[in-house]
Design an enzyme around this catalytic site. Structure first.
Site, PDB file in Angstrom:
ATOM      1  N   HIS A   1      -3.187   9.030 -27.027  1.00 14.05           N
ATOM      2  CA  HIS A   1      -3.371   7.741 -26.347  1.00 14.05           C
ATOM      3  C   HIS A   1      -4.126   6.755 -27.237  1.00 14.05           C
ATOM      4  O   HIS A   1      -3.811   5.559 -27.266  1.00 14.05           O
ATOM      5  CB  HIS A   1      -4.134   7.938 -25.039  1.00 14.05           C
ATOM      6  CG  HIS A   1      -3.319   8.605 -23.972  1.00 14.05           C
ATOM      7  ND1 HIS A   1      -3.864   9.081 -22.806  1.00 14.05           N
ATOM      8  CD2 HIS A   1      -1.993   8.856 -23.883  1.00 14.05           C
ATOM      9  CE1 HIS A   1      -2.911   9.612 -22.055  1.00 14.05           C
ATOM     10  NE2 HIS A   1      -1.770   9.490 -22.686  1.00 14.05           N
TER      11      HIS A   1
ATOM     12  N   HIS B   1       5.633   7.860 -27.345  1.00 14.69           N
ATOM     13  CA  HIS B   1       4.562   8.654 -26.727  1.00 14.69           C
ATOM     14  C   HIS B   1       4.603  10.106 -27.215  1.00 14.69           C
ATOM     15  O   HIS B   1       3.570  10.672 -27.608  1.00 14.69           O
ATOM     16  CB  HIS B   1       4.676   8.597 -25.197  1.00 14.69           C
ATOM     17  CG  HIS B   1       3.717   9.506 -24.493  1.00 14.69           C
ATOM     18  ND1 HIS B   1       2.350   9.355 -24.574  1.00 14.69           N
ATOM     19  CD2 HIS B   1       3.915  10.612 -23.721  1.00 14.69           C
ATOM     20  CE1 HIS B   1       1.752  10.316 -23.871  1.00 14.69           C
ATOM     21  NE2 HIS B   1       2.679  11.095 -23.348  1.00 14.69           N
TER      22      HIS B   1
ATOM     23  N   GLU C   1       6.591  17.341 -25.644  1.00 14.26           N
ATOM     24  CA  GLU C   1       5.989  17.719 -24.357  1.00 14.26           C
ATOM     25  C   GLU C   1       6.479  19.101 -23.907  1.00 14.26           C
ATOM     26  O   GLU C   1       5.749  19.853 -23.254  1.00 14.26           O
ATOM     27  CB  GLU C   1       6.301  16.664 -23.275  1.00 14.26           C
ATOM     28  CG  GLU C   1       5.699  15.281 -23.537  1.00 14.26           C
ATOM     29  CD  GLU C   1       4.209  15.152 -23.150  1.00 14.26           C
ATOM     30  OE1 GLU C   1       3.548  16.173 -22.895  1.00 14.26           O
ATOM     31  OE2 GLU C   1       3.722  13.994 -23.127  1.00 14.26           O
TER      32      GLU C   1
ATOM     33  N   ARG D   1      -5.335  20.666 -14.213  1.00 15.41           N
ATOM     34  CA  ARG D   1      -4.313  19.679 -14.582  1.00 15.41           C
ATOM     35  C   ARG D   1      -4.640  18.986 -15.896  1.00 15.41           C
ATOM     36  O   ARG D   1      -3.743  18.536 -16.614  1.00 15.41           O
ATOM     37  CB  ARG D   1      -4.113  18.650 -13.461  1.00 15.41           C
ATOM     38  CG  ARG D   1      -3.013  17.659 -13.790  1.00 15.41           C
ATOM     39  CD  ARG D   1      -2.500  16.884 -12.606  1.00 15.41           C
ATOM     40  NE  ARG D   1      -1.408  16.014 -13.035  1.00 15.41           N
ATOM     41  CZ  ARG D   1      -0.611  15.357 -12.226  1.00 15.41           C
ATOM     42  NH1 ARG D   1      -0.772  15.460 -10.923  1.00 15.41           N
ATOM     43  NH2 ARG D   1       0.355  14.601 -12.705  1.00 15.41           N
TER      44      ARG D   1
ATOM     45  N   GLU E   1      -6.158  16.165 -10.698  1.00 18.52           N
ATOM     46  CA  GLU E   1      -6.820  16.451 -11.961  1.00 18.52           C
ATOM     47  C   GLU E   1      -8.325  16.539 -11.863  1.00 18.52           C
ATOM     48  O   GLU E   1      -9.055  15.824 -12.541  1.00 18.52           O
ATOM     49  CB  GLU E   1      -6.403  15.404 -13.012  1.00 18.52           C
ATOM     50  CG  GLU E   1      -6.721  15.874 -14.419  1.00 18.52           C
ATOM     51  CD  GLU E   1      -6.043  15.026 -15.493  1.00 18.52           C
ATOM     52  OE1 GLU E   1      -4.847  14.733 -15.367  1.00 18.52           O
ATOM     53  OE2 GLU E   1      -6.722  14.679 -16.460  1.00 18.52           O
TER      54      GLU E   1
ATOM     55  N   HIS F   1      -3.284  14.564 -25.942  1.00 15.32           N
ATOM     56  CA  HIS F   1      -3.132  13.210 -25.393  1.00 15.32           C
ATOM     57  C   HIS F   1      -4.343  12.312 -25.638  1.00 15.32           C
ATOM     58  O   HIS F   1      -4.193  11.099 -25.664  1.00 15.32           O
ATOM     59  CB  HIS F   1      -2.819  13.271 -23.896  1.00 15.32           C
ATOM     60  CG  HIS F   1      -1.400  13.670 -23.593  1.00 15.32           C
ATOM     61  ND1 HIS F   1      -0.863  14.883 -23.992  1.00 15.32           N
ATOM     62  CD2 HIS F   1      -0.390  13.019 -22.945  1.00 15.32           C
ATOM     63  CE1 HIS F   1       0.390  14.958 -23.586  1.00 15.32           C
ATOM     64  NE2 HIS F   1       0.710  13.844 -22.950  1.00 15.32           N
TER      65      HIS F   1
ATOM     66  N   LYS G   1       5.007  22.589 -15.077  1.00 18.27           N
ATOM     67  CA  LYS G   1       4.347  21.374 -14.597  1.00 18.27           C
ATOM     68  C   LYS G   1       4.119  21.447 -13.093  1.00 18.27           C
ATOM     69  O   LYS G   1       3.040  21.116 -12.597  1.00 18.27           O
ATOM     70  CB  LYS G   1       5.203  20.152 -14.942  1.00 18.27           C
ATOM     71  CG  LYS G   1       4.657  18.830 -14.409  1.00 18.27           C
ATOM     72  CD  LYS G   1       3.953  18.013 -15.449  1.00 18.27           C
ATOM     73  CE  LYS G   1       3.266  16.799 -14.884  1.00 18.27           C
ATOM     74  NZ  LYS G   1       3.459  15.596 -15.686  1.00 18.27           N
TER      75      LYS G   1
ATOM     76  N   ARG H   1       0.811  -1.232   0.000  1.00 19.36           N
ATOM     77  CA  ARG H   1       0.000   0.000   0.000  1.00 19.36           C
ATOM     78  C   ARG H   1       0.835   1.269   0.000  1.00 19.36           C
ATOM     79  O   ARG H   1       0.358   2.336   0.395  1.00 19.36           O
ATOM     80  CB  ARG H   1      -0.991   0.011   1.176  1.00 19.36           C
ATOM     81  CG  ARG H   1      -1.954  -1.159   1.128  1.00 19.36           C
ATOM     82  CD  ARG H   1      -3.179  -0.956   2.017  1.00 19.36           C
ATOM     83  NE  ARG H   1      -3.956  -2.192   2.056  1.00 19.36           N
ATOM     84  CZ  ARG H   1      -3.821  -3.112   3.005  1.00 19.36           C
ATOM     85  NH1 ARG H   1      -2.995  -2.937   4.012  1.00 19.36           N
ATOM     86  NH2 ARG H   1      -4.540  -4.211   2.955  1.00 19.36           N
TER      87      ARG H   1
ATOM     88  N   LYS I   1       1.769  11.023 -11.440  1.00 19.00           N
ATOM     89  CA  LYS I   1       0.929  10.096 -12.194  1.00 19.00           C
ATOM     90  C   LYS I   1       1.729   8.829 -12.441  1.00 19.00           C
ATOM     91  O   LYS I   1       2.803   8.871 -13.036  1.00 19.00           O
ATOM     92  CB  LYS I   1       0.500  10.706 -13.525  1.00 19.00           C
ATOM     93  CG  LYS I   1      -0.653  11.675 -13.405  1.00 19.00           C
ATOM     94  CD  LYS I   1      -1.275  11.962 -14.763  1.00 19.00           C
ATOM     95  CE  LYS I   1      -2.455  12.895 -14.628  1.00 19.00           C
ATOM     96  NZ  LYS I   1      -3.025  13.240 -15.953  1.00 19.00           N
TER      97      LYS I   1
ATOM     98  N   ASN J   1      -2.990  17.529 -20.714  1.00 20.45           N
ATOM     99  CA  ASN J   1      -3.343  16.446 -21.616  1.00 20.45           C
ATOM    100  C   ASN J   1      -3.618  16.919 -23.037  1.00 20.45           C
ATOM    101  O   ASN J   1      -4.155  16.157 -23.845  1.00 20.45           O
ATOM    102  CB  ASN J   1      -4.585  15.726 -21.078  1.00 20.45           C
ATOM    103  CG  ASN J   1      -4.212  14.401 -20.460  1.00 20.45           C
ATOM    104  OD1 ASN J   1      -3.884  13.476 -21.188  1.00 20.45           O
ATOM    105  ND2 ASN J   1      -4.235  14.324 -19.154  1.00 20.45           N
TER     106      ASN J   1
END
Lengths: 360, 360
Positions: free
Chosen positions: B249, B262, B182, B238, B234, B245, B224, B118, B140, B242
């Site tokens: 994605h 990516h 990016e 935030r 997010e 993206h 960032k 955890r 993330k 993206n």
């Protein structure tokens, strides 16, 4: 209906306890904020309660995952079945996951909710005594690994817990007793009065007297909620909830998560922890006997399975989450009603306890 | 060395940026609080930098996992290799995980750290430009699913990020350009001055001028860090990170996480987002061309792979994390230097963009 609150600032939530809650549509709808709902349950619970839950959800886009029943299926492979369904249905980050079942379903549903799209809302509907008094409350989620119980997981709080005491009528005796092991734990670690009440009313509980069960569930959840509110991520006092669990988890892992129910393993583990506490000079023989007696009255096992060696158990205890730098640490009892924080224990004394309890 | 802070109350941490940081033992030791350290890296990075990192760790119990290199290995199956090693070594909850590599290693190492027992402490040592400017910062973490990119994951912050700009000398040109995609994104979504600076100094960056690269990395990380500090999980701004993206994605998933890096997918996606912004009346043709031009100067792709149909891409966009109740939402540009929050987009206009960019 009794409502208890788990106070965790913006992650606070309510535990609803009462007979017949599964038929209250409003309770469901109050906690669902989206159009998409996934119900995760198992093959034992589904025939009993799935239709009743789905009846509240006719206005939603609903999907379901029915997993096989048993701790041996609490692994990443079966979590993947939940992800597959969420993705096949194109469920979004505001979808709600409902975990309908015992501790295994709660742990798995919670972990899938914690990790799908980095976290979606979820509700706990515990259907065993053990889940109602312990595993559904407090946000511990996760799965087992072949090398260790609950080794993969996350802290992730539900939006609410709905504990319908009526469902306990369909629980078999063995499951009921396993749940009582965790109930007894709360008395042992922090509530001596509750422990005395349990000693007095154990036969009522075993006979499933509704008011005795409701009282035991409320006291257990209240104790759990207080501990969790104080220490959500187990940097301190929350570890005391693990009384008996270091031994218990090792047993479950050694048996490949079959053979012993979690509560049964905890009963054995708690007897071992009591014995160890006595060997270290804290608990009297009389108090150790009180611990063993109450579990035995529940027909719970109180000795190690014969074929497990102390070496094997020690080896598995070495990956417990309470350990630091690889050193075994366990929760012990300073008295009935008072647990220690995790304690480094001399391995020789540990072995004495394991050998002693391995004889039976 | 430049130090930037990500301000997240008790989860705050520093990003160290500078040439030669990988040889600073003190920087490592300052952030390791336990005796057990696991280094996770890949087969490309290991021969280059693993020995240098291990040299700082001689006083610790150290283990390592070397994964194959590539986005197609960013899945639960390979996360299991990390768990296996942690458990085989009996690593405790205070063990530190070091992610040494590009974005894939950072995402996987971070997710393993988030979910082992955890949550255990972890450090990010990004070795690609893309990881240094984006994926190593902000917490993330996660893995891909066959049905969707980054669908399984957690928000989990590192203890620190060590970005040694020296390592970029071993990066191939394609990886460098992917990282620049990016970098350009930060200019486009919130920093128009930085975008102009990038247009002016792009040839210096492509020629790997150390001071130009250092400046670009610092500005990217500053942007960032500001966004993440404002909206860690997010729920709002935030999401603007993206930009490009949602399309990107979908492309990566459609290609089974092979074929496009990516950053390359993000370059294509950003051109599509710019085109869509124009179709909706926000961006001028001139500004769209500025977007396409800067990517083309980096030799980045700016059109869809020929064999992908709009239907297939739309289908995959339907599981993006920004969607709500299954409706596709994308980040658009209101101007160069200003992004929108996620916007529901008319599917017909989306298809127009996909068809237009599919021609090349």
């Amino acid at each position: 209906m009794t409502t208890l609150n788990v106070e965790l600032a913006e992650r606070s939530y309510s535990i609803y306890i009462g007979a017949g809650l599964l038929s209250q549509t409003e309770l469901f709808q109050r906690h669902i904020q989206s159009k998409q709902v996934l119900v995760v349950t198992n093959s034992t619970v589904a025939p009993l309660y799935l239709a009743q839950v789905l009846a509240h959800l006719q206005a939603y886009q609903v999907a379901q995952v029915v997993l096989p029943d048993g701790e041996q299926y609490k692994n990443l492979q079966h979590i993947n079945q939940i992800y597959d369904q969420l993705l096949a249905q194109k469920f979004s980050r505001n979808a709600t996951l409902i975990a309908l079942g015992g501790g295994v379903i709660g742990d798995m549903g919670g972990f899938a909710a914690a990790t799908y799209q980095r976290g979606i809302p979820f509700m706990q509907i515990p259907t065993t005594l053990l889940a109602q008094v312990d595993s559904s409350v407090g946000g511990k989620t996760g799965v087992n690994h072949a090398l260790g119980k609950n080794m993969i997981g996350a802290f992730y709080q539900p939006r609410c817990v709905i504990a319908d005491t009526q469902v306990l009528t369909t629980l078999d005796d063995r499951q009921l007793a396993a749940g009582l092991a965790e109930v007894i734990k709360y008395g042992l670690i922090r509530d001596p009065k509750f422990f005395c009440w349990l000693e007095e009313h154990l036969s009522d509980l075993l006979a499933r007297d509704p008011s005795a069960l409701a009282y035991a569930i409320e006291q257990s959840c209240r104790n759990k909620a207080e501990v969790v509110a104080e220490d959500e991520t187990e940097t301190g006092v929350r570890a005391t909830l693990n009384l008996g669990h270091t031994f218990g988890h090792a047993l479950e892992t050694a048996l490949n998560y079959t053979g012993l129910l979690h509560g049964e393993a905890v009963a054995i583990g708690t007897c071992l922890a009591a014995d160890l506490s006595r060997r270290l000079g804290w608990l009297s023989r009389v108090d150790v006997q009180r611990v063993v007696d109450i579990f035995q009255r529940c027909q719970l096992p109180v000795a190690l399975p014969a074929h497990l060696t102390p070496e094997r158990i020690l080896d598995l205890m070495a990956v417990d989450k309470k350990n630091l730098d690889g050193k075994i640490r366990v929760i012990l009892l300073e008295a009935i009603g008072q647990a220690t924080l995790p304690v480094n224990v001399d391995q020789n004394v540990l072995v004495e306890t394991l050998v002693h309890y391995g004889r039976d």
